[in-house]
Write a protein that holds these residues in place. Sequence first.
Motif, mmCIF file in Angstrom:
data_model
loop_
_atom_site.group_PDB
_atom_site.id
_atom_site.type_symbol
_atom_site.label_atom_id
_atom_site.label_comp_id
_atom_site.label_asym_id
_atom_site.label_seq_id
_atom_site.Cartn_x
_atom_site.Cartn_y
_atom_site.Cartn_z
ATOM 1 N N ALA A 1 -3.104 1.392 -2.969
ATOM 2 C CA ALA A 1 -3.741 2.298 -2.011
ATOM 3 C C ALA A 1 -4.948 3.009 -2.606
ATOM 4 O O ALA A 1 -5.797 3.500 -1.863
ATOM 5 C CB ALA A 1 -2.730 3.319 -1.507
ATOM 6 N N ASP B 1 -7.486 1.738 -4.179
ATOM 7 C CA ASP B 1 -8.697 0.976 -3.900
ATOM 8 C C ASP B 1 -8.809 0.549 -2.438
ATOM 9 O O ASP B 1 -9.766 -0.115 -2.061
ATOM 10 C CB ASP B 1 -8.746 -0.268 -4.789
ATOM 11 C CG ASP B 1 -8.772 0.096 -6.257
ATOM 12 O OD1 ASP B 1 -9.430 1.097 -6.603
ATOM 13 O OD2 ASP B 1 -8.133 -0.613 -7.061
ATOM 14 N N ALA B 2 -7.838 0.922 -1.620
ATOM 15 C CA ALA B 2 -7.828 0.506 -0.213
ATOM 16 C C ALA B 2 -8.682 1.444 0.631
ATOM 17 O O ALA B 2 -8.912 2.593 0.284
ATOM 18 C CB ALA B 2 -6.404 0.495 0.316
ATOM 19 N N ASP C 1 -7.295 -0.303 6.034
ATOM 20 C CA ASP C 1 -6.209 -1.030 5.365
ATOM 21 C C ASP C 1 -4.919 -0.225 5.395
ATOM 22 O O ASP C 1 -3.844 -0.754 5.689
ATOM 23 C CB ASP C 1 -6.583 -1.342 3.917
ATOM 24 C CG ASP C 1 -7.787 -2.256 3.810
ATOM 25 O OD1 ASP C 1 -7.973 -3.082 4.721
ATOM 26 O OD2 ASP C 1 -8.519 -2.137 2.815
ATOM 27 N N PHE D 1 0.787 -1.223 0.000
ATOM 28 C CA PHE D 1 0.000 0.000 0.000
ATOM 29 C C PHE D 1 0.825 1.282 0.000
ATOM 30 O O PHE D 1 0.389 2.288 -0.532
ATOM 31 C CB PHE D 1 -0.942 0.028 1.208
ATOM 32 C CG PHE D 1 -1.995 -1.031 1.164
ATOM 33 C CD1 PHE D 1 -2.990 -1.010 0.204
ATOM 34 C CD2 PHE D 1 -1.991 -2.059 2.077
ATOM 35 C CE1 PHE D 1 -3.963 -1.991 0.157
ATOM 36 C CE2 PHE D 1 -2.952 -3.041 2.048
ATOM 37 C CZ PHE D 1 -3.942 -3.010 1.082
#
Length: 128
Positions: free
Chosen positions: A91, A93-94, A98, A30
């Motif tokens: 990152a 789509d996180a 997360d 991420f």
Amino acid sequence: MFGLPRNRILKKKKDFQAVYSRGKSYANRFLVLYVFRSNGFQGKVGFAAGKKLGNAVKRNRVKRLLRESYRMNQGAIKEGVSLLFVGRKAAVDAGCQDLEKAFLALAKKAGIMAGDVEFSIEKRKNCR
């Protein structure tokens, strides 16, 4: 509740370059965390998201989530370190949780957490 004052944020290009070039990096899927131990930038933090992540909306969202994960845990970070957060493609789509877990894992790996602080990341109102 902690705030993040403007005087603690890296803004100048030369400051970013100093932390980037002289800091030690730690990475996961991420984000990349650069840690620079110095008296000159003591307690400063920077957030970056490159154009590879997408348009401005996506980049700003990643930086906003990184800022929030730092802000919620800044009390547990040792004094005398400067940090630079660089968002990665995953990152985009996180979620907030997360990224917070990823940050805490890297901070523990880097040894910048003050003491043996255990965190439980609960569902927060400001994490979407």
